[in-house]
Design a protein around this motif. Structure first.
Motif, PDB file in Angstrom:
ATOM      1  N   VAL A 149       1.072  -1.301  -0.136  1.00  0.00           N
ATOM      2  CA  VAL A 149      -0.072   0.053   0.073  1.00  0.00           C
ATOM      3  C   VAL A 149       0.999   1.330   0.296  1.00  0.00           C
ATOM      4  O   VAL A 149       1.717   1.466   0.750  1.00  0.00           O
TER       5      VAL A 149
ATOM      6  N   GLY B 261      -2.365   5.611   8.352  1.00  0.00           N
ATOM      7  CA  GLY B 261      -3.495   5.776   7.718  1.00  0.00           C
ATOM      8  C   GLY B 261      -3.922   5.228   6.443  1.00  0.00           C
ATOM      9  O   GLY B 261      -4.842   4.745   5.940  1.00  0.00           O
TER      10      GLY B 261
ATOM     11  N   ASP C 174     -13.742   6.544   8.860  1.00  0.00           N
ATOM     12  CA  ASP C 174     -13.294   7.181   7.578  1.00  0.00           C
ATOM     13  C   ASP C 174     -12.462   6.437   6.911  1.00  0.00           C
ATOM     14  O   ASP C 174     -11.526   5.723   7.643  1.00  0.00           O
ATOM     15  N   SER C 175     -12.461   6.622   5.578  1.00  0.00           N
ATOM     16  CA  SER C 175     -11.238   6.059   4.612  1.00  0.00           C
ATOM     17  C   SER C 175     -11.201   6.925   3.535  1.00  0.00           C
ATOM     18  O   SER C 175     -12.266   7.377   2.924  1.00  0.00           O
ATOM     19  N   VAL C 176     -10.051   7.342   2.990  1.00  0.00           N
ATOM     20  CA  VAL C 176      -9.637   8.258   1.987  1.00  0.00           C
ATOM     21  C   VAL C 176      -8.890   7.572   1.020  1.00  0.00           C
ATOM     22  O   VAL C 176      -7.791   7.052   1.320  1.00  0.00           O
TER      23      VAL C 176
ATOM     24  N   ALA D 266      -1.064  10.027  13.076  1.00  0.00           N
ATOM     25  CA  ALA D 266      -1.439  10.844  12.285  1.00  0.00           C
ATOM     26  C   ALA D 266      -2.770  10.863  11.999  1.00  0.00           C
ATOM     27  O   ALA D 266      -3.394  11.605  12.512  1.00  0.00           O
ATOM     28  N   ALA D 267      -3.186  10.237  10.985  1.00  0.00           N
ATOM     29  CA  ALA D 267      -4.627  10.260  10.585  1.00  0.00           C
ATOM     30  C   ALA D 267      -5.596   9.938  11.395  1.00  0.00           C
ATOM     31  O   ALA D 267      -6.724  10.508  11.315  1.00  0.00           O
TER      32      ALA D 267
ATOM     33  N   HIS E  29      -0.051  14.259   3.338  1.00  0.00           N
ATOM     34  CA  HIS E  29      -1.513  14.631   3.758  1.00  0.00           C
ATOM     35  C   HIS E  29      -1.002  15.868   4.596  1.00  0.00           C
ATOM     36  O   HIS E  29      -1.388  16.913   4.679  1.00  0.00           O
TER      37      HIS E  29
ATOM     38  N   THR F 172       1.445   2.337  13.222  1.00  0.00           N
ATOM     39  CA  THR F 172       3.022   2.562  13.254  1.00  0.00           C
ATOM     40  C   THR F 172       3.303   3.954  13.093  1.00  0.00           C
ATOM     41  O   THR F 172       4.354   4.314  13.055  1.00  0.00           O
TER      42      THR F 172
ATOM     43  N   PRO G 106      10.940   8.547  10.305  1.00  0.00           N
ATOM     44  CA  PRO G 106      11.734   9.762   9.902  1.00  0.00           C
ATOM     45  C   PRO G 106      11.074  10.874  10.467  1.00  0.00           C
ATOM     46  O   PRO G 106       9.867  11.059  10.680  1.00  0.00           O
TER      47      PRO G 106
ATOM     48  N   SER H 272      -6.990   7.199  11.794  1.00  0.00           N
ATOM     49  CA  SER H 272      -7.910   6.377  11.087  1.00  0.00           C
ATOM     50  C   SER H 272      -8.224   4.992  12.006  1.00  0.00           C
ATOM     51  O   SER H 272      -9.096   4.211  11.941  1.00  0.00           O
TER      52      SER H 272
ATOM     53  N   ASN I  30      -1.207   7.949   0.400  1.00  0.00           N
ATOM     54  CA  ASN I  30      -2.400   8.291  -0.204  1.00  0.00           C
ATOM     55  C   ASN I  30      -2.792   6.999  -0.991  1.00  0.00           C
ATOM     56  O   ASN I  30      -2.478   6.867  -2.341  1.00  0.00           O
TER      57      ASN I  30
ATOM     58  N   VAL J 175      -2.632   2.447   4.885  1.00  0.00           N
ATOM     59  CA  VAL J 175      -2.771   1.062   4.898  1.00  0.00           C
ATOM     60  C   VAL J 175      -4.338   0.695   5.679  1.00  0.00           C
ATOM     61  O   VAL J 175      -4.942  -0.069   5.210  1.00  0.00           O
TER      62      VAL J 175
ATOM     63  N   GLN K  66       8.047  12.501   8.612  1.00  0.00           N
ATOM     64  CA  GLN K  66       6.971  11.836   8.779  1.00  0.00           C
ATOM     65  C   GLN K  66       6.271  11.836  10.155  1.00  0.00           C
ATOM     66  O   GLN K  66       4.933  12.208  10.424  1.00  0.00           O
TER      67      GLN K  66
ATOM     68  N   LYS L  90      -9.969  -0.420   4.954  1.00  0.00           N
ATOM     69  CA  LYS L  90     -11.448  -0.466   4.967  1.00  0.00           C
ATOM     70  C   LYS L  90     -12.275  -0.324   3.843  1.00  0.00           C
ATOM     71  O   LYS L  90     -13.518  -0.689   3.708  1.00  0.00           O
TER      72      LYS L  90
ATOM     73  N   THR M 282       6.514   3.528  16.527  1.00  0.00           N
ATOM     74  CA  THR M 282       6.817   4.732  15.612  1.00  0.00           C
ATOM     75  C   THR M 282       8.182   5.207  16.171  1.00  0.00           C
ATOM     76  O   THR M 282       8.477   6.311  15.413  1.00  0.00           O
TER      77      THR M 282
HETATM   78  O1  NZQ Z   1       4.707   2.123   3.608  1.00  0.00           O
HETATM   79  P1  NZQ Z   1       5.593   2.058   4.740  1.00  0.00           P
HETATM   80  O2  NZQ Z   1       6.747   1.453   4.322  1.00  0.00           O
HETATM   81  O3  NZQ Z   1       5.003   1.488   6.055  1.00  0.00           O
HETATM   82  O4  NZQ Z   1       5.867   3.808   4.929  1.00  0.00           O
HETATM   83  C1  NZQ Z   1       5.036   4.592   5.500  1.00  0.00           C
HETATM   84  C2  NZQ Z   1       4.892   5.892   4.539  1.00  0.00           C
HETATM   85  O5  NZQ Z   1       5.838   6.088   3.646  1.00  0.00           O
HETATM   86  C3  NZQ Z   1       5.935   5.284   6.484  1.00  0.00           C
HETATM   87  N1  NZQ Z   1       5.729   4.753   7.723  1.00  0.00           N
HETATM   88  C4  NZQ Z   1       4.558   4.413   8.549  1.00  0.00           C
HETATM   89  N2  NZQ Z   1       5.037   3.896   9.690  1.00  0.00           N
HETATM   90  C5  NZQ Z   1       6.466   4.135   9.858  1.00  0.00           C
HETATM   91  C6  NZQ Z   1       6.813   4.497   8.538  1.00  0.00           C
HETATM   92  N3  NZQ Z   1       8.017   4.425   8.385  1.00  0.00           N
HETATM   93  C7  NZQ Z   1       8.950   4.276   9.388  1.00  0.00           C
HETATM   94  N4  NZQ Z   1       8.480   3.809  10.499  1.00  0.00           N
HETATM   95  C8  NZQ Z   1       7.368   3.547  10.710  1.00  0.00           C
HETATM   96  N5  NZQ Z   1       6.963   3.219  12.014  1.00  0.00           N
HETATM   97  O6  NZQ Z   1       5.270   6.489   6.774  1.00  0.00           O
HETATM   98  C9  NZQ Z   1       4.606   6.865   5.395  1.00  0.00           C
HETATM   99  C10 NZQ Z   1       3.043   7.606   5.485  1.00  0.00           C
HETATM  100  O7  NZQ Z   1       2.288   6.713   6.147  1.00  0.00           O
HETATM  101  P2  NZQ Z   1       0.918   7.020   5.955  1.00  0.00           P
HETATM  102  O8  NZQ Z   1       0.308   5.617   6.249  1.00  0.00           O
HETATM  103  O9  NZQ Z   1       0.559   7.399   4.545  1.00  0.00           O
HETATM  104  O10 NZQ Z   1       0.741   8.043   6.877  1.00  0.00           O
HETATM  105  P3  NZQ Z   1      -0.607   8.736   7.732  1.00  0.00           P
HETATM  106  O11 NZQ Z   1      -0.982   7.995   8.770  1.00  0.00           O
HETATM  107  O12 NZQ Z   1      -0.492  10.280   7.783  1.00  0.00           O
HETATM  108  O13 NZQ Z   1      -2.072   8.358   6.547  1.00  0.00           O
HETATM  109  C11 NZQ Z   1      -2.147   9.362   5.455  1.00  0.00           C
HETATM  110  C12 NZQ Z   1      -3.306   9.131   4.645  1.00  0.00           C
HETATM  111  O14 NZQ Z   1      -4.672   9.037   5.535  1.00  0.00           O
HETATM  112  C13 NZQ Z   1      -5.671  10.005   5.175  1.00  0.00           C
HETATM  113  C14 NZQ Z   1      -4.780  10.931   4.210  1.00  0.00           C
HETATM  114  O15 NZQ Z   1      -5.414  11.817   3.525  1.00  0.00           O
HETATM  115  C15 NZQ Z   1      -3.578   9.870   3.816  1.00  0.00           C
HETATM  116  O16 NZQ Z   1      -4.052   9.429   2.541  1.00  0.00           O
HETATM  117  N6  NZQ Z   1      -6.426  10.162   6.477  1.00  0.00           N
HETATM  118  C16 NZQ Z   1      -7.097   9.473   6.698  1.00  0.00           C
HETATM  119  C17 NZQ Z   1      -8.111   9.809   7.713  1.00  0.00           C
HETATM  120  C18 NZQ Z   1      -8.922   8.776   8.344  1.00  0.00           C
HETATM  121  N7  NZQ Z   1      -9.014   7.546   7.624  1.00  0.00           N
HETATM  122  O17 NZQ Z   1      -9.875   9.028   9.153  1.00  0.00           O
HETATM  123  C19 NZQ Z   1      -8.389  11.233   8.084  1.00  0.00           C
HETATM  124  C20 NZQ Z   1      -7.227  11.844   7.871  1.00  0.00           C
HETATM  125  O18 NZQ Z   1      -7.774  13.351   7.928  1.00  0.00           O
HETATM  126  C21 NZQ Z   1      -6.378  11.526   6.497  1.00  0.00           C
HETATM  127  O19 NZQ Z   1      -7.243  12.309   5.459  1.00  0.00           O
END
Ligand code: NZQ
Ligand code: ZN
Length: 392
Positions: free
Chosen positions: A69, A99, A150-152, A142-143, A282, A139, A185, A145, A72, A101, A188, A106, A181
Motif C-alpha cells: 500500500v 492511515g 473514515d477512509s480516504v 497521524a490520520a 497529507h 505504526t 523519519p 484512522s 495516499n 494501510v 513523517q 477499510k 513509531t
Molecule cells: O509504507 P511504509 O513502508 O510503512 O511507509 C510509511 C509511509 O511511507 C511510513 N511509515 C509508517 N509507519 C512507519 C513508517 N516509516 C517508518 N517507521 C514507521 N513506524 O510513513 C509513510 C506515511 O504513511 P501513511 O500511512 O501514508 O501516513 P498517515 O498515517 O499520515 O496516513 C495518511 C493517509 O490517511 C488519510 C490521508 O489523506 C492519507 O491518505 N487520512 C485518513 C483519515 C481517516 N481515515 O480518518 C483522516 C485524515 O484526515 C486523512 O485524510
C-alpha cells in the motif's frame, strides 16, 4: 451544545509489546481467515510484520498477505484486496501501518460486501451498508484512522482523492504501541503531528456556542502536541513523548473532541486536492493550507481565534485589539510548523501556483459549501493563493 450520538466501538490496546498479542485479539473479535494488509516495507524492515505473523500462527489463524500500500492509497490495491478476500474467503482484515494501510483495509472491507464498484462509496453514489471487520496495528500517529469510521482513497485515473465514511468501518480493535513509531523519519513524525492538530482545529472552529467541555478537550490535545512534537523530533525514541502523541492522535479523531458542535473540514477538502494532484504527504499539505485558511476566515469569530492564541500558543491577550492576538496565534502556529520541519508555502511543498484554478475547481464546490465559514470556489482560490505565497 447540539444533540449528538457518539459511537466508538473500537477496543484500544495501548502499550509496549502489545502487538505480540494480536492473534488473541483477532480471535476475540471473531476473525478466522485474515487478510494481513501492510505498506511499502517499514513494517517488514522493523521486524514488526514477523512478530504479527508469529502471533497469528501461534493462535492457529489462517492468513494471506497483501503488502505494497502506498501513501495516499490507491484504488488499484483496493481492487486487488477485494479479489483476494473473495478468492480466499477471508473474513477479517488486519492492517499493519498508518492511515494509508488502514484506509485501504477499510475500502476493501466495504468493497467485499458490495456487488458494485467500491468507488461508488467514495464518489457519493452509494452508502456503505456492510463491511468485513477491520483491525489495526498502528505504526504512525497521524490520520486517526485507527479510531475513525473514515477512509480516504485516491483513484489512479486522474489522481482524484475522495473519502467515504461509516461507523461500520470503525476498527474492532487497534493496537497502539508507541515503540512502533520510533523508526519514523522526522519528516513523517512532523506530518503526523500536523494532521493531528488539524483534526482538532477542524472541530475547534465551530459556530456552536458554549461548548466548554469540547473546547477544553481540544485545547488539551493541541497543547500536548505543541509540547511533545519537538521532543520526539529531537529524541525519536522518547517513549513517553511518543506515547502522548500516539494517544493524542487517536483522541483527536474518534470525534470525542468534536461531539455536540458544528465542525469545519474545509481545510481537509482543500488539502486533499493537493495530496491528490502532487502525491505529497497529507500532513505536509495541511501545514500549508491550515494557517492560510485561518487567515482567510478569522474575522468570522475573532474572539475564538484569540482564545486559541492565548490558550494554545501562550499569547498575551490584547484586550484593546483582539484581532492582533488572533493574528499572533496564527503566526505562532505557522512558525511552529516551520520549526518542526513542515513546508509553509507552495514552493516548499512542491505545488504550483498556476494550478490554483484547477485545484479549486476539482474540489467541486458548486455553490457554497459547509463549515465554520461557508466557502465558494472563489474563496478556495483565495485560500490557495494565501497558502502559495505564505512567509514566516
Ligand atoms: O509504507 P511504509 O513502508 O510503512 O511507509 C510509511 C509511509 O511511507 C511510513 N511509515 C509508517 N509507519 C512507519 C513508517 N516509516 C517508518 N517507521 C514507521 N513506524 O510513513 C509513510 C506515511 O504513511 P501513511 O500511512 O501514508 O501516513 P498517515 O498515517 O499520515 O496516513 C495518511 C493517509 O490517511 C488519510 C490521508 O489523506 C492519507 O491518505 N487520512 C485518513 C483519515 C481517516 N481515515 O480518518 C483522516 C485524515 O484526515 C486523512 O485524510
Ligand atoms: Zn487529516
Amino acid at each position: 451544545m447540539d444533540n449528538f450520538s457518539f459511537y466508538s466501538p473500537t477496543e484500544f490496546v495501548f502499550g509496549k509489546d502489545t502487538e505480540n498479542d494480536c492473534g488473541r485479539y483477532v480471535i476475540k473479535h471473531g476473525g478466522k481467515r485474515v487478510l494481513l494488509h501492510f505498506g511499502g516495507g517499514s513494517a517488514v524492515k522493523s521486524g514488526l510484520l514477523g512478530r504479527v505473523k508469529k502471533s497469528l500462527e501461534d493462535c492457529g489463524i489462517f492468513y494471506t498477505e497483501l503488502g505494497g500500500v502506498k501513501p495516499n492509497p490507491r484504488d488499484s490495491k483496493v481492487y486487488e484486496g477485494i479479489e483476494l478476500c473473495k478468492k480466499e474467503n477471508l473474513d477479517f482484515i488486519l492492517s499493519v501501518g498508518g492511515g494509508s494501510v488502514i484506509d485501504s483495509a477499510k475500502a476493501i472491507a466495504a468493497g467485499v460486501c458490495y456487488d458494485g464498484d467500491f468507488w461508488d462509496f467514495y464518489c457519493g453514489k452509494a452508502a456503505i451498508k456492510a463491511a468485513l471487520p477491520v483491525a489495526t496495528i498502528l505504526t504512525i500517529a497521524a490520520a486517526g484512522s485507527e479510531g475513525s469510521g473514515d477512509s480516504v482513497i485516491t483513484k489512479e485515473d486522474g489522481m482524484e482523492k475522495r473519502g467515504a465514511g461509516s461507523d461500520l468501518l470503525r476498527p474492532r480493535f487497534s493496537i497502539l504501541n508507541p515503540e512502533l513509531t520510533f523508526t519514523l523519519p522526522p519528516y513523517q513524525t512532523a506530518c503526523g503531528a500536523t494532521d493531528i492538530m488539524a483534526h482538532v482545529f477542524e472541530r475547534y472552529f465551530t459556530n456552536t456556542k458554549e461548548v466548554e467541555i469540547t473546547d477544553r478537550l481540544c485545547e488539551a490535545v493541541l497543547m500536548t502536541m505543541v509540547k511533545e512534537t519537538p521532543r520526539v523530533i529531537a529524541d525519536p525514541e522518547n517513549y513517553e513523548a511518543r506515547a502522548n502523541i500516539m494517544w493524542a492522535g487517536t483522541v483527536a479523531h474518534t470525534n470525542i473532541v468534536g461531539v455536540g458542535r458544528s465542525q469545519d473540514w474545509n481545510s481537509h477538502g482543500i488539502e486533499h486536492e493537493l495530496s491528490g494532484m502532487y502525491d505529497v504527504a497529507h500532513g505536509a499539505g495541511l501545514a500549508v493550507i491550515m494557517p492560510a485558511w485561518m487567515e482567510f476566515v478569522y474575522k468570522h469569530d475573532v474572539m475564538r481565534f484569540a482564545q486559541m492564541a492565548v490558550r494554545v500558543f501562550g499569547c498575551q491577550m490584547n484586550f484593546e485589539n483582539p484581532e492582533a492576538t488572533a493574528l499572533e496565534g496564527i503566526k505562532r502556529f505557522r512558525r511552529f510548523l516551520h520549526d518542526i520541519g513542515m513546508p509553509i508555502n507552495f514552493k516548499e511543498l512542491g505545488a504550483r501556483e498556476e494550478d490554483i484554478p484547477t485545484l479549486a475547481r476539482n474540489m467541486g464546490i458548486k455553490d457554497k459549501t459547509w463549515g465554520f465559514v461557508r466557502l465558494s470556489e472563489e474563496d478556495v482560490r483565495a485560500i490557495y493563493t494565501i497558502a502559495a505565497k505564505a512567509e514566516l
